[in-house]
Design an enzyme around this catalytic site. Structure first.
Site, short mmCIF file in Angstrom:
data_model
loop_
_atom_site.label_atom_id
_atom_site.label_comp_id
_atom_site.label_asym_id
_atom_site.label_seq_id
_atom_site.Cartn_x
_atom_site.Cartn_y
_atom_site.Cartn_z
N ALA A 181 20.32 28.37 26.07
CA ALA A 181 19.93 27.02 25.62
C ALA A 181 20.96 26.52 24.63
CB ALA A 181 18.54 27.04 25.00
N TRP A 230 25.73 31.46 18.41
CA TRP A 230 26.68 30.47 17.88
C TRP A 230 26.27 29.93 16.52
CZ3 TRP A 230 30.34 31.80 20.76
CH2 TRP A 230 30.21 31.94 22.14
N THR A 262 26.77 29.40 12.79
CA THR A 262 27.71 29.47 11.69
C THR A 262 27.02 30.12 10.49
OG1 THR A 262 28.89 27.50 12.43
CG2 THR A 262 29.17 28.13 10.12
N GLN A 295 62.93 7.84 22.19
CA GLN A 295 61.67 7.17 22.48
C GLN A 295 60.59 8.13 22.93
OE1 GLN A 295 62.03 3.95 25.25
NE2 GLN A 295 63.23 2.66 23.88
N GLN A 352 54.00 19.92 21.55
CA GLN A 352 55.06 19.47 22.44
C GLN A 352 56.27 18.96 21.66
OE1 GLN A 352 54.59 19.96 25.65
NE2 GLN A 352 56.60 19.22 26.29
N GLY A 398 58.15 21.78 20.36
CA GLY A 398 58.74 22.61 21.40
C GLY A 398 58.34 24.07 21.25
N GLU A 403 27.80 21.02 18.39
CA GLU A 403 26.93 19.88 18.06
C GLU A 403 26.95 18.81 19.15
OE1 GLU A 403 26.44 18.59 14.06
OE2 GLU A 403 27.71 20.21 13.31
#
Length: 409
Positions: A134, A162, A164, A304, A362, A365, A389
């Protein structure tokens, strides 16, 4: 009509700068270490407590900021510092919101202070809703709470996941089923006081991101708690269940608020602000890197392909922040989310965080793919925002149902 402004006032700017200083000077230098250790950063939480950043008073002040911007501003700055450490600092807040959303004034005054402790003896709290079967489907919840008339106690049995701070918390807030026939309307929230027999920590999860935050199962085996640990009280629960049964018998919809959903509704814009903080951190690092990194005799930002990515990143971050601020202001002003504005803010901000952190890698790199540079960690951390959540898919479902009035599945 007063002047429209998106400027923070002097007090808000002062608080923002104070939090930013803590994030830059204390959290960031420790971020990589605690990510690798995958442990709760108790020393950092204690440092936050010493200066008043981890305290009931501070979060109450931000929660009651009349503009609604105190909490999102706080979340953005902390999660700009580091998402894993920040979640360890603010994770208690979800349990506190659970009590604030469903509890009586006496319960709020009794239990919320115990969730934080003090600078000399720091505590944390846990909100326990999800279960192995659930998660998004709260209607599948199986943890049961049965009232023992003879002793005036509630008896809880089940397994939460799960969570916390699950298992290490001083106070656990547990959502359980009190009437299985009513589905989600048959749920209620309970306080499990510290040291209560029968509550134990199950599996501690090794996670992809936010690894400085403790996430674990919570096992409840014949956990007996006093009757006054039912948030809102039994009279209020009995009235709500009676209304739900009447509606069920007549075939009409409704039946009152769901205990877990009341907590999530209040916290979704705050999660959006967390995502904005992580996205902003990755963007700022990528911008600085692109300005200083040279290839083919010039900074890579002169291209660019890089510059346009940064332009898109900043635009998406600002748009996400505006959605979060709108939802937060609406909630404080008592304006209903007639278009699911809370879910909109979390959806857009969480998806933005994943996209922006990926773009930051990206731009860096090969360097961005290594743990020597923080954008790799930020990208791992960002994945959680589209999951906890309420997943992005659930947010879209909430938005679509709200806009159309159709029970879309």
């Amino acid at each position: 009509m007063g002047d429209f402004t998106l400027d923070l006032n002097d007090d808000q700017r002062s608080v923002r700068d104070w939090i930013h200083g803590f994030a830059a000077d204390v959290m960031r230098p420790a971020a990589a270490e605690w990510d690798e250790r995958e442990e709760t950063p108790w020393p950092i939480i204690q440092e936050a407590a010493k200066i008043g950043l981890y305290s009931l008073d501070f979060y109450a002040q931000q929660f009651f900021d009349p503009t609604g911007l105190g909490i999102p501003m706080t979340m953005e700055e902390l999660f700009w510092g580091d998402a894993g450490i920040a979640l360890s600092i603010v994770g208690t807040g979800l349990a506190a919101v659970g009590v604030l959303a469903n509890g009586t004034e006496e319960q709020i005054g009794t239990w919320v202070p115990q969730m934080y402790g003090d600078a000399a003896d720091v505590k944390v709290a846990a909100f326990c809703s999800s279960e192995p079967d659930a998660g998004s489907d709260v209607g599948a919840m199986r943890t049961r709470a049965v009232y023992d008339e003879a002793t005036g106690e509630w008896v809880l049995n089940g397994t939460k996941t799960w969570a916390t701070n699950g298992g290490i918390a001083n106070v656990h807030v547990v959502v359980a089923v009190v009437d299985p026939e009513l589905g989600t309307r048959g749920h209620a929230s309970f306080i499990v006081p510290p040291g209560t027999p029968g509550l134990s920590q199950g599996q501690k999860f090794k996670k992809h991101g936010i690894r400085a935050s403790h996430t674990a199962e919570v096992v409840l085996e014949d956990v007996r708690i006093p009757g006054d640990c039912l948030l809102g009280g039994k009279d209020k629960l009995d009235e709500r269940l009676a209304r739900a049964r009447e509606r069920a018998a007549s075939g009409s919809a409704g039946g009152g608020k769901n205990a877990a959903m009341a907590t999530f509704e209040a916290s979704r814009p705050a999660v959006g602000a967390m995502a904005v903080g992580t996205a902003r951190a990755a963007y700022e690092y990528a911008l600085e890197y692109a300005t200083g990194r040279e290839q083919f005799g010039r900074p890579i930002i002169d291209n660019q392909g890089v510059a346009f990515q940064l332009a898109d990143m900043r635009t998406q971050i600002d748009a996400a922040r505006l959605l979060v601020w709108r939802a937060s202001w609406m909630a404080t002003a008592g304006k209903p989310f007639t278009s699911a504005e809370g879910s909109m803010s979390k959806l857009f901000a969480s998806e933005t965080a994943k996209k922006v952190t990926a773009q930051a890698i990206q731009i860096l790199g090969g360097n961005g793919y290594t743990r020597e540079y923080p954008v790799e960690r930020m990208h791992r951390d960002s994945a959680i925002y589209t999951i906890f959540e309420g997943t992005s898919e659930i947010q879209r479902l909430v938005i679509a149902r709200t806009l159309s009035g159709v029970p879309i599945r």
